[in-house]
Write a protein that holds these residues in place. Sequence first.
Motif, PDB file in Angstrom:
ATOM      1  N   VAL A 290       2.216  -0.244  -3.705  1.00 48.15           N
ATOM      2  CA  VAL A 290       3.010   1.358  -4.319  1.00 48.15           C
ATOM      3  C   VAL A 290       1.452   1.613  -4.845  1.00 48.15           C
ATOM      4  O   VAL A 290       0.878   2.412  -5.089  1.00 48.15           O
ATOM      5  N   GLY A 291       0.414   0.369  -5.606  1.00 46.55           N
ATOM      6  CA  GLY A 291      -0.669   1.258  -5.938  1.00 46.55           C
ATOM      7  C   GLY A 291      -2.032   1.655  -4.924  1.00 46.55           C
ATOM      8  O   GLY A 291      -2.241   2.295  -4.611  1.00 46.55           O
ATOM      9  N   SER A 292      -1.249   0.395  -3.759  1.00 44.50           N
ATOM     10  CA  SER A 292      -1.776   0.647  -2.455  1.00 44.50           C
ATOM     11  C   SER A 292      -2.024   2.250  -1.826  1.00 44.50           C
ATOM     12  O   SER A 292      -2.863   2.919  -1.396  1.00 44.50           O
ATOM     13  N   GLY A 293      -0.926   2.386  -1.756  1.00 45.33           N
ATOM     14  CA  GLY A 293      -0.855   3.728  -1.322  1.00 45.33           C
ATOM     15  C   GLY A 293      -0.986   4.923  -2.038  1.00 45.33           C
ATOM     16  O   GLY A 293      -2.045   5.901  -1.540  1.00 45.33           O
ATOM     17  N   VAL A 294      -1.067   4.834  -3.803  1.00 44.21           N
ATOM     18  CA  VAL A 294      -1.962   6.030  -4.649  1.00 44.21           C
ATOM     19  C   VAL A 294      -4.058   5.761  -4.043  1.00 44.21           C
ATOM     20  O   VAL A 294      -3.832   7.363  -3.804  1.00 44.21           O
ATOM     21  N   GLY A 295      -4.230   4.946  -3.985  1.00 40.97           N
ATOM     22  CA  GLY A 295      -4.963   4.453  -3.798  1.00 40.97           C
ATOM     23  C   GLY A 295      -5.906   4.908  -2.398  1.00 40.97           C
ATOM     24  O   GLY A 295      -6.471   5.603  -1.968  1.00 40.97           O
TER      25      GLY A 295
ATOM     26  N   ALA B 281      -0.289  -2.831 -10.324  1.00 44.76           N
ATOM     27  CA  ALA B 281      -0.693  -1.342  -9.105  1.00 44.76           C
ATOM     28  C   ALA B 281      -2.172  -1.318  -9.293  1.00 44.76           C
ATOM     29  O   ALA B 281      -2.566  -0.493  -8.014  1.00 44.76           O
ATOM     30  N   ILE B 282      -2.539  -1.238 -10.502  1.00 46.17           N
ATOM     31  CA  ILE B 282      -3.926  -0.834 -10.042  1.00 46.17           C
ATOM     32  C   ILE B 282      -5.054  -1.649  -9.534  1.00 46.17           C
ATOM     33  O   ILE B 282      -5.555  -0.846  -8.766  1.00 46.17           O
ATOM     34  N   CYS B 283      -4.399  -3.072  -9.595  1.00 43.91           N
ATOM     35  CA  CYS B 283      -5.371  -3.311  -8.270  1.00 43.91           C
ATOM     36  C   CYS B 283      -5.466  -3.276  -6.860  1.00 43.91           C
ATOM     37  O   CYS B 283      -6.152  -2.737  -6.139  1.00 43.91           O
ATOM     38  N   GLY B 284      -3.984  -2.562  -6.475  1.00 43.00           N
ATOM     39  CA  GLY B 284      -3.812  -2.094  -5.631  1.00 43.00           C
ATOM     40  C   GLY B 284      -4.277  -0.891  -4.751  1.00 43.00           C
ATOM     41  O   GLY B 284      -4.763  -0.637  -3.406  1.00 43.00           O
ATOM     42  N   ALA B 285      -4.490   0.309  -6.136  1.00 39.03           N
ATOM     43  CA  ALA B 285      -4.685   1.101  -5.947  1.00 39.03           C
ATOM     44  C   ALA B 285      -6.617   1.297  -5.918  1.00 39.03           C
ATOM     45  O   ALA B 285      -6.958   1.851  -4.751  1.00 39.03           O
TER      46      ALA B 285
END
Length: 427
Positions: free
Chosen positions: A152-157, A261-265
Amino acid sequence: MKALRTLNAVLLEGARAHARWEIENARIITGSKKRLFILAILAIPAVLLSVAFATDSLPDMVGGKHAYMPAFYDGTTFAVSIVIGLCAGLITGCIGAGGGFIITPALMSAGIKGILAVGTDLFHIFAKAIMGTAVHKKLGNVSVALAIWFLVGSGVGVTGGGLINRALYEFNPILSDAFISVVYVVLLGFLGFYSLFDFLKLRKSGEDVGAHHGASKHGTEAASGKKGLPATLQASKIPPYITFDEDLVPGGKRIPALYVAICGAIVGFMAAIMGVGGGFLTFPIFVYVLGVSSFTTVGTDILQIIFTAGYASITQYAIYGFIFYTLAMGMLIGSLLGIQLGALTTKVVKGIYIRGFYATAILAGFINRLFALPGTLTDMEYIHLSKGTVSMLKMVGNWSFFLVVAIFGFFVISKFFGNLKTLRQGA
């Protein structure tokens, strides 16, 4: 200074973990007739396009001669992409880290626009990930909840990074190239100089070391989640929570989903900006920031690479025309061969020499992008240099880069064929 050394060790460990995935992928693909057949089918359009370009009749919409001016495509460019993939594969397989760092700079040096180089590299990683995906029991455990929140975070990033790259390109294509070059100058400069100091230190000590960088002694402690940043984050009271590592710790570990999620972003953003898939960042972030075990990290990282590289390459670059499909296939073919040769060569070459070549190759990429910046800044009228000076700097940067990579490639390939008898006996 200690913090910088730690950061360098963490990034190298991440690059090493990503390289292990690349090597495993290459073995899975080249060891399966079915996957090799699929690769051949995927490569047919690239080969046909190379032949068709000889007639200069392809329309722009499918990558005709004027579609990506001045980085137009021809058969020679396809051959260059195979060589670039081969060299990156040799570095990955032989050193166990860092091969992916040279692809985008190499493509830019070959005349490909920065945003096209990033998009193409991401698509090449995505294709490799899809083709090489294996039953995960061989590679580690997967935490579904951890993967979902991270993605989820990665998608935002990824979306944010893609928007920035495209916005810069639409505003000024030269500014886009300058931005990507600066990112690589900072990363490659940092990794290159520390790797060089590490090589000189080991060489002076006379210590017998392996080709691949060893894991940080702090990795196990960080993954335990009992000290440092992981312990602080896991103790936070911010619902909802994610439970993971249940197979390793009674009751598992728990951490707020927000941090995941932040780390994924962060990973997604860097992947979309640099075109490296984010694999070299995922491992250190999971272990050193979130406190996830290496066992769980390996499995979740594969899902991250597939999603991040796929989502970024298709939604942020492909649909806007910022992918060279033919170049991606060329790099895929070259890298699969290079990884196999590189991994075998480590058995007959002293590790200290390979580490030296690694530091030199990364620094050559740093010099290449650094020496390209004056030209782009002059084109943007931020500085004023003569055409002769700009041309000389660019030539020095390109020659230093390709000469170092070519010497490394020749060294590895010659060692491979010169020691075929020994390698066969070892097998």
